[in-house]
Design a protein around this motif. Structure first.
Motif, PDB file in Angstrom:
ATOM      1  N   GLU A 150       0.820  -1.207   0.000  1.00 59.41           N
ATOM      2  CA  GLU A 150       0.000   0.000   0.000  1.00 59.41           C
ATOM      3  C   GLU A 150       0.859   1.264   0.000  1.00 59.41           C
ATOM      4  O   GLU A 150       0.559   2.242  -0.691  1.00 59.41           O
ATOM      5  N   ASP A 153       2.315   1.661  -3.486  1.00 66.17           N
ATOM      6  CA  ASP A 153       1.291   2.051  -4.452  1.00 66.17           C
ATOM      7  C   ASP A 153       1.074   3.563  -4.430  1.00 66.17           C
ATOM      8  O   ASP A 153       0.975   4.213  -5.480  1.00 66.17           O
ATOM      9  N   ARG A 154       1.020   4.122  -3.231  1.00 65.05           N
ATOM     10  CA  ARG A 154       0.807   5.573  -3.116  1.00 65.05           C
ATOM     11  C   ARG A 154       2.003   6.336  -3.664  1.00 65.05           C
ATOM     12  O   ARG A 154       1.849   7.346  -4.363  1.00 65.05           O
ATOM     13  N   GLN A 158       2.274   8.866  -7.194  1.00 62.61           N
ATOM     14  CA  GLN A 158       2.822  10.213  -7.192  1.00 62.61           C
ATOM     15  C   GLN A 158       3.934  10.356  -8.224  1.00 62.61           C
ATOM     16  O   GLN A 158       4.048  11.390  -8.893  1.00 62.61           O
TER      17      GLN A 158
END
Length: 269
Positions: A150, A153-154, A158
Protein backbone atom coordinates in the motif's frame (compact mmCIF):
# COMPACT_ATOMS: atom_id res chain seq x y z
CA UNK A 1 -1.01 -1.59 -9.08
CA UNK A 2 0.05 -5.08 -8.11
CA UNK A 3 2.93 -7.17 -6.93
CA UNK A 4 4.72 -6.93 -10.26
CA UNK A 5 6.03 -3.45 -9.47
CA UNK A 6 8.33 -4.35 -6.58
CA UNK A 7 11.98 -5.05 -6.14
CA UNK A 8 13.53 -6.35 -2.96
CA UNK A 9 16.56 -4.54 -1.58
CA UNK A 10 18.94 -5.89 1.08
CA UNK A 11 21.34 -3.19 2.26
CA UNK A 12 24.28 -3.95 4.59
CA UNK A 13 24.75 -0.98 6.93
CA UNK A 14 27.04 -2.38 9.63
CA UNK A 15 28.74 -5.56 10.78
CA UNK A 16 29.43 -8.79 8.91
CA UNK A 17 27.16 -10.41 6.35
CA UNK A 18 27.79 -13.84 7.80
CA UNK A 19 24.48 -14.69 9.47
CA UNK A 20 23.55 -18.38 9.19
CA UNK A 21 20.29 -19.56 7.61
CA UNK A 22 18.94 -20.38 11.07
CA UNK A 23 19.84 -16.95 12.48
CA UNK A 24 16.92 -14.74 13.47
CA UNK A 25 16.84 -11.08 12.49
CA UNK A 26 14.47 -8.77 14.35
CA UNK A 27 12.98 -5.50 13.00
CA UNK A 28 14.46 -2.39 14.58
CA UNK A 29 11.98 0.15 13.24
CA UNK A 30 8.94 0.74 11.06
CA UNK A 31 8.70 0.66 7.30
CA UNK A 32 9.80 3.99 5.82
CA UNK A 33 9.15 5.07 2.23
CA UNK A 34 12.00 6.78 0.39
CA UNK A 35 11.98 8.29 -3.09
CA UNK A 36 15.31 8.18 -4.88
CA UNK A 37 16.32 8.38 -8.54
CA UNK A 38 12.72 8.16 -9.72
CA UNK A 39 12.20 4.99 -7.71
CA UNK A 40 10.03 4.28 -4.66
CA UNK A 41 11.59 2.32 -1.84
CA UNK A 42 10.06 1.02 1.42
CA UNK A 43 12.84 0.34 3.93
CA UNK A 44 13.02 -1.29 7.35
CA UNK A 45 15.99 -1.91 9.63
CA UNK A 46 16.79 -5.31 11.15
CA UNK A 47 19.29 -6.36 13.81
CA UNK A 48 20.89 -9.59 14.97
CA UNK A 49 23.30 -9.09 17.82
CA UNK A 50 25.66 -6.29 16.78
CA UNK A 51 24.90 -6.81 13.09
CA UNK A 52 22.51 -4.48 11.25
CA UNK A 53 20.90 -4.65 7.83
CA UNK A 54 18.15 -2.75 6.04
CA UNK A 55 15.49 -4.62 4.10
CA UNK A 56 13.20 -2.95 1.64
CA UNK A 57 11.07 -3.13 -1.48
CA UNK A 58 11.86 -0.96 -4.48
CA UNK A 59 9.16 -0.24 -7.05
CA UNK A 60 9.73 -1.41 -10.60
CA UNK A 61 7.19 0.49 -12.60
CA UNK A 62 4.76 -1.16 -15.03
CA UNK A 63 6.73 -4.40 -15.28
CA UNK A 64 6.06 -8.08 -14.51
CA UNK A 65 9.57 -8.42 -13.09
CA UNK A 66 11.47 -7.02 -10.14
CA UNK A 67 15.10 -6.62 -9.18
CA UNK A 68 16.49 -8.03 -5.96
CA UNK A 69 19.47 -6.10 -4.62
CA UNK A 70 21.97 -6.85 -1.90
CA UNK A 71 24.49 -4.26 -0.80
CA UNK A 72 27.67 -5.66 0.75
CA UNK A 73 31.35 -4.80 1.22
CA UNK A 74 33.47 -5.31 -1.86
CA UNK A 75 34.67 -3.83 -5.13
CA UNK A 76 32.16 -3.99 -8.01
CA UNK A 77 33.31 -5.80 -11.15
CA UNK A 78 30.22 -5.29 -13.28
CA UNK A 79 30.17 -8.99 -14.20
CA UNK A 80 27.70 -11.79 -13.61
CA UNK A 81 28.11 -13.56 -10.26
CA UNK A 82 27.48 -17.30 -10.64
CA UNK A 83 28.07 -18.14 -6.98
CA UNK A 84 25.32 -15.86 -5.66
CA UNK A 85 21.73 -17.00 -5.12
CA UNK A 86 18.47 -15.68 -3.74
CA UNK A 87 15.55 -17.66 -2.31
CA UNK A 88 12.18 -15.96 -1.69
CA UNK A 89 9.54 -17.65 0.48
CA UNK A 90 9.29 -21.41 0.00
CA UNK A 91 10.61 -21.60 -3.56
CA UNK A 92 12.89 -24.53 -4.32
CA UNK A 93 14.85 -23.06 -7.23
CA UNK A 94 16.93 -20.01 -6.24
CA UNK A 95 17.45 -17.03 -8.55
CA UNK A 96 21.00 -16.95 -9.89
CA UNK A 97 20.95 -14.20 -12.53
CA UNK A 98 23.07 -11.59 -10.80
CA UNK A 99 24.76 -8.35 -11.78
CA UNK A 100 27.30 -6.49 -9.66
CA UNK A 101 27.32 -2.69 -9.52
CA UNK A 102 28.71 0.16 -7.41
CA UNK A 103 27.13 1.45 -4.23
CA UNK A 104 27.00 5.04 -3.01
CA UNK A 105 28.95 3.83 0.01
CA UNK A 106 32.69 3.66 -0.36
CA UNK A 107 33.97 0.08 -0.30
CA UNK A 108 30.56 -1.45 -1.00
CA UNK A 109 28.99 -3.18 -4.00
CA UNK A 110 25.40 -4.00 -4.97
CA UNK A 111 24.42 -7.42 -6.28
CA UNK A 112 21.22 -7.31 -8.31
CA UNK A 113 18.90 -10.20 -9.25
CA UNK A 114 15.96 -10.35 -11.64
CA UNK A 115 13.03 -12.58 -10.71
CA UNK A 116 9.31 -12.99 -11.32
CA UNK A 117 6.36 -11.52 -9.44
CA UNK A 118 5.28 -15.02 -8.35
CA UNK A 119 8.08 -15.02 -5.79
CA UNK A 120 6.75 -11.85 -4.17
CA UNK A 121 3.25 -13.29 -3.99
CA UNK A 122 4.64 -16.09 -1.84
CA UNK A 123 5.98 -13.63 0.73
CA UNK A 124 2.52 -13.15 2.25
CA UNK A 125 2.28 -16.82 3.27
CA UNK A 126 5.99 -17.52 3.66
CA UNK A 127 7.56 -14.20 4.75
CA UNK A 128 11.31 -14.62 4.45
CA UNK A 129 14.13 -14.20 1.97
CA UNK A 130 17.56 -15.79 1.89
CA UNK A 131 20.61 -14.44 0.11
CA UNK A 132 23.88 -16.36 -0.32
CA UNK A 133 27.19 -15.27 -1.78
CA UNK A 134 30.88 -16.00 -1.20
CA UNK A 135 30.09 -18.66 1.41
CA UNK A 136 27.89 -16.33 3.49
CA UNK A 137 24.13 -16.58 3.95
CA UNK A 138 21.53 -14.22 5.39
CA UNK A 139 17.94 -15.21 6.03
CA UNK A 140 15.61 -12.33 6.87
CA UNK A 141 11.91 -12.35 7.84
CA UNK A 142 9.74 -10.06 5.72
CA UNK A 143 6.37 -9.48 7.39
CA UNK A 144 3.50 -7.01 6.83
CA UNK A 145 3.92 -7.29 3.09
CA UNK A 146 0.45 -5.93 2.32
CA UNK A 147 1.14 -2.73 4.23
CA UNK A 148 4.38 -2.32 2.26
CA UNK A 149 2.42 -2.78 -0.96
CA UNK A 150 0.00 0.00 0.00
CA UNK A 151 2.85 2.40 0.82
CA UNK A 152 4.54 1.75 -2.51
CA UNK A 153 1.29 2.05 -4.45
CA UNK A 154 0.81 5.57 -3.12
CA UNK A 155 4.41 6.53 -3.84
CA UNK A 156 4.24 5.07 -7.34
CA UNK A 157 1.06 6.99 -8.15
CA UNK A 158 2.82 10.21 -7.19
CA UNK A 159 5.84 9.36 -9.36
CA UNK A 160 3.67 8.58 -12.39
CA UNK A 161 1.91 11.92 -11.88
CA UNK A 162 5.30 13.68 -11.81
CA UNK A 163 6.04 12.04 -15.18
CA UNK A 164 2.97 13.72 -16.63
CA UNK A 165 0.53 10.83 -16.20
CA UNK A 166 -2.07 12.47 -13.94
CA UNK A 167 -4.01 10.86 -11.11
CA UNK A 168 -7.13 11.19 -13.27
CA UNK A 169 -5.44 9.31 -16.13
CA UNK A 170 -4.24 6.62 -13.73
CA UNK A 171 -7.82 6.11 -12.54
CA UNK A 172 -9.03 5.99 -16.16
CA UNK A 173 -6.55 3.49 -17.61
CA UNK A 174 -7.53 -0.19 -17.82
CA UNK A 175 -4.47 -1.57 -19.64
CA UNK A 176 -1.00 -0.07 -20.02
CA UNK A 177 0.78 -0.27 -23.41
CA UNK A 178 1.94 -3.74 -24.41
CA UNK A 179 4.65 -4.80 -26.82
CA UNK A 180 4.74 -7.96 -28.86
CA UNK A 181 8.52 -7.81 -29.02
CA UNK A 182 10.82 -9.08 -26.33
CA UNK A 183 13.85 -6.93 -25.61
CA UNK A 184 16.03 -9.53 -27.31
CA UNK A 185 14.26 -8.59 -30.54
CA UNK A 186 14.89 -4.89 -29.94
CA UNK A 187 18.50 -5.06 -28.77
CA UNK A 188 21.06 -7.43 -30.30
CA UNK A 189 24.72 -8.18 -29.67
CA UNK A 190 25.59 -6.13 -32.76
CA UNK A 191 24.12 -3.05 -31.07
CA UNK A 192 26.78 -2.95 -28.34
CA UNK A 193 28.51 0.44 -28.70
CA UNK A 194 32.08 -0.07 -29.88
CA UNK A 195 33.35 2.47 -27.36
CA UNK A 196 31.78 0.45 -24.53
CA UNK A 197 33.20 -2.80 -25.90
CA UNK A 198 36.70 -1.36 -25.85
CA UNK A 199 36.29 -0.48 -22.15
CA UNK A 200 34.53 -3.76 -21.24
CA UNK A 201 31.71 -1.52 -19.99
CA UNK A 202 28.56 -3.23 -18.68
CA UNK A 203 25.56 -1.96 -16.78
CA UNK A 204 21.82 -1.62 -16.34
CA UNK A 205 19.72 1.19 -17.82
CA UNK A 206 16.20 2.03 -16.61
CA UNK A 207 14.18 4.23 -18.96
CA UNK A 208 10.67 5.63 -19.23
CA UNK A 209 8.79 6.81 -22.29
CA UNK A 210 5.29 7.76 -23.38
CA UNK A 211 3.48 5.60 -25.94
CA UNK A 212 1.17 7.50 -28.29
CA UNK A 213 -2.08 6.42 -29.88
CA UNK A 214 -0.05 5.16 -32.86
CA UNK A 215 1.91 2.76 -30.64
CA UNK A 216 5.20 4.62 -31.02
CA UNK A 217 7.31 5.39 -27.96
CA UNK A 218 8.42 9.01 -27.53
CA UNK A 219 10.12 11.23 -24.99
CA UNK A 220 12.60 8.61 -23.73
CA UNK A 221 14.12 9.60 -20.39
CA UNK A 222 16.88 7.73 -18.55
CA UNK A 223 15.55 7.09 -15.06
CA UNK A 224 18.63 5.29 -13.82
CA UNK A 225 21.94 5.47 -15.64
CA UNK A 226 24.29 2.57 -16.31
CA UNK A 227 27.14 4.90 -15.43
CA UNK A 228 28.25 4.85 -19.07
CA UNK A 229 26.89 7.64 -21.33
CA UNK A 230 27.39 5.60 -24.52
CA UNK A 231 25.25 2.73 -23.16
CA UNK A 232 22.57 5.16 -21.97
CA UNK A 233 22.42 6.97 -25.32
CA UNK A 234 22.28 3.73 -27.32
CA UNK A 235 19.49 2.38 -25.11
CA UNK A 236 17.12 5.30 -25.71
CA UNK A 237 17.97 5.61 -29.41
CA UNK A 238 17.39 1.93 -30.19
CA UNK A 239 14.28 1.72 -28.03
CA UNK A 240 12.59 4.66 -29.77
CA UNK A 241 13.66 3.49 -33.22
CA UNK A 242 12.62 -0.15 -33.03
CA UNK A 243 10.05 -0.85 -30.33
CA UNK A 244 6.32 -0.69 -31.09
CA UNK A 245 3.41 -1.07 -28.69
CA UNK A 246 -0.29 -1.60 -28.59
CA UNK A 247 -1.40 1.69 -27.03
CA UNK A 248 -2.86 1.94 -23.55
CA UNK A 249 -6.59 1.29 -23.22
CA UNK A 250 -8.97 3.31 -21.04
CA UNK A 251 -11.82 1.88 -19.02
CA UNK A 252 -14.23 2.96 -21.78
CA UNK A 253 -12.29 0.88 -24.33
CA UNK A 254 -10.68 3.80 -26.11
CA UNK A 255 -6.90 4.03 -26.70
CA UNK A 256 -4.98 6.55 -24.62
CA UNK A 257 -1.46 7.89 -24.27
CA UNK A 258 0.32 6.16 -21.39
CA UNK A 259 3.84 5.57 -20.00
CA UNK A 260 6.09 2.52 -20.17
CA UNK A 261 9.07 1.65 -17.98
CA UNK A 262 11.85 -0.59 -19.32
CA UNK A 263 15.04 -2.07 -17.89
CA UNK A 264 17.89 -3.01 -20.25
CA UNK A 265 21.02 -4.84 -19.14
CA UNK A 266 24.18 -4.58 -21.22
CA UNK A 267 26.40 -7.62 -20.50
CA UNK A 268 29.33 -9.37 -22.13
CA UNK A 269 30.16 -13.02 -22.53
Amino acid sequence: MGLARFALVLSMVAGSAGASPSGEWQPSGKWVVRFEKNQCMALRGFVRGDRKITVGFESKFLSPYYSVLFEMPGSPTGLGLDRASLVVGRERQPSRSALIGPSKKSGFQIISFTATDKQLEDLEAHPWVQFSAAGKTIRVPVTSFRSVQELLDRCEAQVLASWGFSFADQARIATYPKTGKGLLNVFTADDYPSSALKRDAVGQVDLRAMVGLDGKARDCVIVRSSGHPDLDTATCALFIQRNRYSPGVATDGRPMVAPVFVTVRWLMG
